[in-house]
Scaffold this motif. Structure first.
Motif, short mmCIF file in Angstrom:
data_model
loop_
_atom_site.label_atom_id
_atom_site.label_comp_id
_atom_site.label_asym_id
_atom_site.label_seq_id
_atom_site.Cartn_x
_atom_site.Cartn_y
_atom_site.Cartn_z
N THR A 27 60.07 -4.35 32.11
CA THR A 27 60.26 -4.90 30.88
C THR A 27 60.60 -4.21 29.79
O THR A 27 60.20 -3.04 29.72
CB THR A 27 58.93 -5.88 30.53
OG1 THR A 27 58.04 -4.98 29.84
CG2 THR A 27 58.25 -6.60 31.42
N THR A 28 61.28 -4.69 28.73
CA THR A 28 61.90 -4.05 27.90
C THR A 28 60.65 -3.23 26.86
O THR A 28 60.82 -2.31 26.55
CB THR A 28 62.96 -5.16 26.83
OG1 THR A 28 63.68 -5.66 27.64
CG2 THR A 28 63.53 -4.35 25.87
N ARG A 29 59.71 -4.27 26.75
CA ARG A 29 58.68 -3.60 25.98
C ARG A 29 57.90 -2.28 26.58
O ARG A 29 57.84 -1.33 25.61
CB ARG A 29 57.55 -4.78 25.44
CG ARG A 29 56.45 -4.43 24.86
CD ARG A 29 55.49 -5.62 24.58
NE ARG A 29 54.28 -4.97 24.15
CZ ARG A 29 53.09 -5.37 24.90
NH1 ARG A 29 53.32 -6.03 25.99
NH2 ARG A 29 52.02 -4.85 24.67
N ARG A 30 57.71 -2.34 27.83
CA ARG A 30 57.28 -1.18 28.24
C ARG A 30 58.20 0.10 28.34
O ARG A 30 57.92 1.12 28.19
CB ARG A 30 56.80 -1.25 29.65
CG ARG A 30 55.57 -2.23 29.95
CD ARG A 30 55.03 -2.27 31.45
NE ARG A 30 53.96 -3.07 31.48
CZ ARG A 30 53.45 -3.32 32.61
NH1 ARG A 30 54.05 -3.17 33.77
NH2 ARG A 30 52.24 -4.09 32.80
N ALA A 54 60.59 0.52 26.19
CA ALA A 54 60.83 1.11 24.77
C ALA A 54 59.53 2.02 24.32
O ALA A 54 59.67 2.59 23.85
CB ALA A 54 60.77 -0.20 23.86
N ALA A 55 58.40 1.42 25.05
CA ALA A 55 57.07 2.41 24.77
C ALA A 55 57.28 3.80 25.37
O ALA A 55 56.87 4.74 24.86
CB ALA A 55 55.91 1.77 25.22
#
Length: 161
Positions: free
Chosen positions: A74-77, A79-80
């Protein structure tokens, strides 16, 4: 955070002594590598995004961690992960300039391993990506400056182990 100069002076001050030969030699070594450290920091700052991109490609991009169900999926993970690698690179650079790893303890490592464990962040993959950043950085700044930066990347990895 201390730099190499402050650490030497504080040690002598606590003992109520003038700087001895060993302290003077430590300071000489710090000053002799000053230009090298500043040049390396400038190169890293100008190429930080590329260093991180290349390190991710080298260590994580084509592994199970980026596939569905992986910790970077997922993009969120993703990015983190990139954000954290940027922190590590920036603070390793600060430490290299200061000639002292204490900033890593204060600003990066204090509680990081516990936080990662509680969130399920794979520490082995994190260490792998930091080692890849070490290699990419060394190839960019040269072997001597790369060796100096490697001290601080290794310090972060040791703190996570």
């Amino acid at each position: 955070m201390q730099d190499a100069i402050t650490a030497v002076i504080n040690t002598a001050d606590v003992q109520g002594k003038y700087l001895d030969n060993s302290s003077i030699e430590k300071l000489k070594g710090y000053f002799q590598t000053g230009e090298l450290r500043v040049r390396a920091a400038a190169t890293i700052a100008a190429n930080a995004a590329g260093i991180i991109k290349d390190a991710v490609a080298k260590s994580l991009l084509y592994s199970d961690i980026t596939r569905p169900g992986g910790n970077m999926y997922t993009t969120r993970r993703y990015a983190a992960c990139i954000r954290d690698l940027d922190y590590y690179l920036r603070y390793a650079t600060y430490s290299m300039l200061a000639g002292d790893p204490s900033i890593l303890d204060e600003r990066v490592l204090n509680g990081l391993k516990e936080t990662y464990n509680s969130l399920g962040v794979p520490i082995g993959a994190t260490i792998q990506s930091i080692q890849a950043m070490k290699e990419v950085t060394s190839s960019l700044v040269g072997s001597e400056a790369g060796k100096e930066m490697g001290i601080y990347f290794d310090y972060i990895c040791s703190g996570l182990s």
